[in-house]
Design a protein around this motif. Sequence first.
Motif, PDB file in Angstrom:
ATOM      1  N   THR A  73       3.256  -6.170   1.225  1.00  0.00           N
ATOM      2  CA  THR A  73       2.664  -7.508   1.260  1.00  0.00           C
ATOM      3  C   THR A  73       2.504  -8.002   2.691  1.00  0.00           C
ATOM      4  O   THR A  73       1.511  -8.658   3.018  1.00  0.00           O
ATOM      5  N   LEU A  74       3.458  -7.694   3.555  1.00  0.00           N
ATOM      6  CA  LEU A  74       3.335  -8.066   4.963  1.00  0.00           C
ATOM      7  C   LEU A  74       2.119  -7.387   5.598  1.00  0.00           C
ATOM      8  O   LEU A  74       1.359  -8.024   6.333  1.00  0.00           O
ATOM      9  N   ILE A  75       1.924  -6.115   5.293  1.00  0.00           N
ATOM     10  CA  ILE A  75       0.752  -5.400   5.811  1.00  0.00           C
ATOM     11  C   ILE A  75      -0.531  -6.024   5.274  1.00  0.00           C
ATOM     12  O   ILE A  75      -1.491  -6.240   6.026  1.00  0.00           O
ATOM     13  N   LEU A  76      -0.551  -6.344   3.988  1.00  0.00           N
ATOM     14  CA  LEU A  76      -1.734  -7.004   3.417  1.00  0.00           C
ATOM     15  C   LEU A  76      -1.987  -8.355   4.074  1.00  0.00           C
ATOM     16  O   LEU A  76      -3.138  -8.715   4.343  1.00  0.00           O
ATOM     17  N   ALA A  77      -0.923  -9.113   4.346  1.00  0.00           N
ATOM     18  CA  ALA A  77      -1.080 -10.428   4.976  1.00  0.00           C
ATOM     19  C   ALA A  77      -1.652 -10.290   6.380  1.00  0.00           C
ATOM     20  O   ALA A  77      -2.515 -11.084   6.784  1.00  0.00           O
ATOM     21  N   LEU A  78      -1.204  -9.285   7.120  1.00  0.00           N
ATOM     22  CA  LEU A  78      -1.751  -9.059   8.459  1.00  0.00           C
ATOM     23  C   LEU A  78      -3.222  -8.669   8.393  1.00  0.00           C
ATOM     24  O   LEU A  78      -4.035  -9.144   9.201  1.00  0.00           O
ATOM     25  N   ILE A  79      -3.584  -7.834   7.430  1.00  0.00           N
ATOM     26  CA  ILE A  79      -4.986  -7.440   7.267  1.00  0.00           C
ATOM     27  C   ILE A  79      -5.837  -8.649   6.891  1.00  0.00           C
ATOM     28  O   ILE A  79      -6.909  -8.866   7.468  1.00  0.00           O
ATOM     29  N   VAL A  80      -5.356  -9.444   5.932  1.00  0.00           N
ATOM     30  CA  VAL A  80      -6.110 -10.638   5.513  1.00  0.00           C
ATOM     31  C   VAL A  80      -6.238 -11.614   6.678  1.00  0.00           C
ATOM     32  O   VAL A  80      -7.321 -12.170   6.919  1.00  0.00           O
ATOM     33  N   GLY A  81      -5.159 -11.826   7.416  1.00  0.00           N
ATOM     34  CA  GLY A  81      -5.221 -12.731   8.563  1.00  0.00           C
ATOM     35  C   GLY A  81      -6.215 -12.275   9.611  1.00  0.00           C
ATOM     36  O   GLY A  81      -7.001 -13.075  10.137  1.00  0.00           O
ATOM     37  N   PHE A  82      -6.204 -10.987   9.911  1.00  0.00           N
ATOM     38  CA  PHE A  82      -7.153 -10.441  10.882  1.00  0.00           C
ATOM     39  C   PHE A  82      -8.593 -10.610  10.398  1.00  0.00           C
ATOM     40  O   PHE A  82      -9.476 -11.039  11.158  1.00  0.00           O
ATOM     41  N   LEU A  83      -8.840 -10.270   9.128  1.00  0.00           N
ATOM     42  CA  LEU A  83     -10.201 -10.352   8.603  1.00  0.00           C
ATOM     43  C   LEU A  83     -10.702 -11.796   8.522  1.00  0.00           C
ATOM     44  O   LEU A  83     -11.873 -12.065   8.780  1.00  0.00           O
ATOM     45  N   ILE A  84      -9.811 -12.722   8.182  1.00  0.00           N
ATOM     46  CA  ILE A  84     -10.220 -14.128   8.099  1.00  0.00           C
ATOM     47  C   ILE A  84     -10.560 -14.660   9.488  1.00  0.00           C
ATOM     48  O   ILE A  84     -11.529 -15.406   9.663  1.00  0.00           O
ATOM     49  N   LEU A  85      -9.764 -14.295  10.491  1.00  0.00           N
ATOM     50  CA  LEU A  85     -10.056 -14.760  11.852  1.00  0.00           C
ATOM     51  C   LEU A  85     -11.338 -14.151  12.399  1.00  0.00           C
ATOM     52  O   LEU A  85     -12.076 -14.792  13.135  1.00  0.00           O
ATOM     53  N   ARG A  86     -11.590 -12.918  12.037  1.00  0.00           N
ATOM     54  CA  ARG A  86     -12.765 -12.228  12.585  1.00  0.00           C
ATOM     55  C   ARG A  86     -14.050 -12.584  11.844  1.00  0.00           C
ATOM     56  O   ARG A  86     -15.094 -12.751  12.457  1.00  0.00           O
ATOM     57  N   TYR A  87     -13.983 -12.668  10.517  1.00  0.00           N
ATOM     58  CA  TYR A  87     -15.169 -12.926   9.691  1.00  0.00           C
ATOM     59  C   TYR A  87     -14.901 -14.168   8.829  1.00  0.00           C
ATOM     60  O   TYR A  87     -14.607 -14.059   7.640  1.00  0.00           O
ATOM     61  N   LYS A  88     -15.018 -15.330   9.401  1.00  0.00           N
ATOM     62  CA  LYS A  88     -14.664 -16.573   8.709  1.00  0.00           C
ATOM     63  C   LYS A  88     -15.529 -16.852   7.481  1.00  0.00           C
ATOM     64  O   LYS A  88     -15.065 -17.400   6.503  1.00  0.00           O
ATOM     65  N   THR A  89     -16.781 -16.472   7.514  1.00  0.00           N
ATOM     66  CA  THR A  89     -17.675 -16.816   6.409  1.00  0.00           C
ATOM     67  C   THR A  89     -17.484 -15.919   5.197  1.00  0.00           C
ATOM     68  O   THR A  89     -17.920 -16.271   4.112  1.00  0.00           O
ATOM     69  N   GLN A  90     -16.846 -14.777   5.352  1.00  0.00           N
ATOM     70  CA  GLN A  90     -16.695 -13.843   4.242  1.00  0.00           C
ATOM     71  C   GLN A  90     -15.239 -13.707   3.796  1.00  0.00           C
ATOM     72  O   GLN A  90     -14.869 -12.715   3.184  1.00  0.00           O
ATOM     73  N   SER A  91     -14.420 -14.700   4.062  1.00  0.00           N
ATOM     74  CA  SER A  91     -12.992 -14.579   3.790  1.00  0.00           C
ATOM     75  C   SER A  91     -12.699 -14.414   2.294  1.00  0.00           C
ATOM     76  O   SER A  91     -11.801 -13.663   1.926  1.00  0.00           O
ATOM     77  N   ASP A  92     -13.436 -15.103   1.437  1.00  0.00           N
ATOM     78  CA  ASP A  92     -13.199 -14.980  -0.003  1.00  0.00           C
ATOM     79  C   ASP A  92     -13.431 -13.559  -0.490  1.00  0.00           C
ATOM     80  O   ASP A  92     -12.712 -13.073  -1.363  1.00  0.00           O
ATOM     81  N   GLN A  93     -14.401 -12.887   0.049  1.00  0.00           N
ATOM     82  CA  GLN A  93     -14.686 -11.511  -0.359  1.00  0.00           C
ATOM     83  C   GLN A  93     -13.548 -10.582   0.043  1.00  0.00           C
ATOM     84  O   GLN A  93     -13.146  -9.706  -0.726  1.00  0.00           O
ATOM     85  N   PHE A  94     -13.007 -10.755   1.232  1.00  0.00           N
ATOM     86  CA  PHE A  94     -11.903  -9.909   1.676  1.00  0.00           C
ATOM     87  C   PHE A  94     -10.649 -10.153   0.850  1.00  0.00           C
ATOM     88  O   PHE A  94      -9.941  -9.214   0.487  1.00  0.00           O
ATOM     89  N   ILE A  95     -10.380 -11.412   0.567  1.00  0.00           N
ATOM     90  CA  ILE A  95      -9.192 -11.738  -0.216  1.00  0.00           C
ATOM     91  C   ILE A  95      -9.311 -11.159  -1.620  1.00  0.00           C
ATOM     92  O   ILE A  95      -8.359 -10.588  -2.161  1.00  0.00           O
ATOM     93  N   GLY A  96     -10.483 -11.271  -2.216  1.00  0.00           N
ATOM     94  CA  GLY A  96     -10.702 -10.687  -3.542  1.00  0.00           C
ATOM     95  C   GLY A  96     -10.552  -9.176  -3.543  1.00  0.00           C
ATOM     96  O   GLY A  96     -10.002  -8.589  -4.472  1.00  0.00           O
ATOM     97  N   ALA A  97     -11.029  -8.536  -2.483  1.00  0.00           N
ATOM     98  CA  ALA A  97     -10.900  -7.083  -2.379  1.00  0.00           C
ATOM     99  C   ALA A  97      -9.433  -6.675  -2.226  1.00  0.00           C
ATOM    100  O   ALA A  97      -8.985  -5.696  -2.834  1.00  0.00           O
ATOM    101  N   ILE A  98      -8.667  -7.418  -1.423  1.00  0.00           N
ATOM    102  CA  ILE A  98      -7.243  -7.135  -1.244  1.00  0.00           C
ATOM    103  C   ILE A  98      -6.508  -7.331  -2.568  1.00  0.00           C
ATOM    104  O   ILE A  98      -5.646  -6.539  -2.948  1.00  0.00           O
TER     105      ILE A  98
END
Length: 133
Positions: A73-98
Amino acid sequence: MFENLLELLKMPFVVDAFLGIIPLCVLCGVIGTLICVNRLSYVAGGLTHGAYGGVGIGVYFSLPILVSASIFTLILALIVGFLILRYKTQSDQFIGAIWAFGMALGIILLELSHGYKADMMGYLFGNILVLSS
């Protein structure tokens, strides 16, 4: 009616459940409020359901489930945090994929594991009656 309740309170696991649920209610109320105020409910859902992949890893490789789920879960949180900071407009898609990835990985690894399998739905929803003093 009250006799049944008193009979229930004579069982130690029920008393442990009642004593454990009081701080849990306070903690969940505080954390839940912070999650809602910061509009992170979808992130919280994605990470909690993604943690099921860590449960599957723990069962499949005979590791301590709490440790494997926490690290995963910590690894997933780091991935989600990185993706949200980098691609702000597509955050829902990344979270759903995770979310889907973690759940799918957990289900696949649990089905592939050999031996006795406990009630794995308990890892998703919990069981207040297994609290100990």
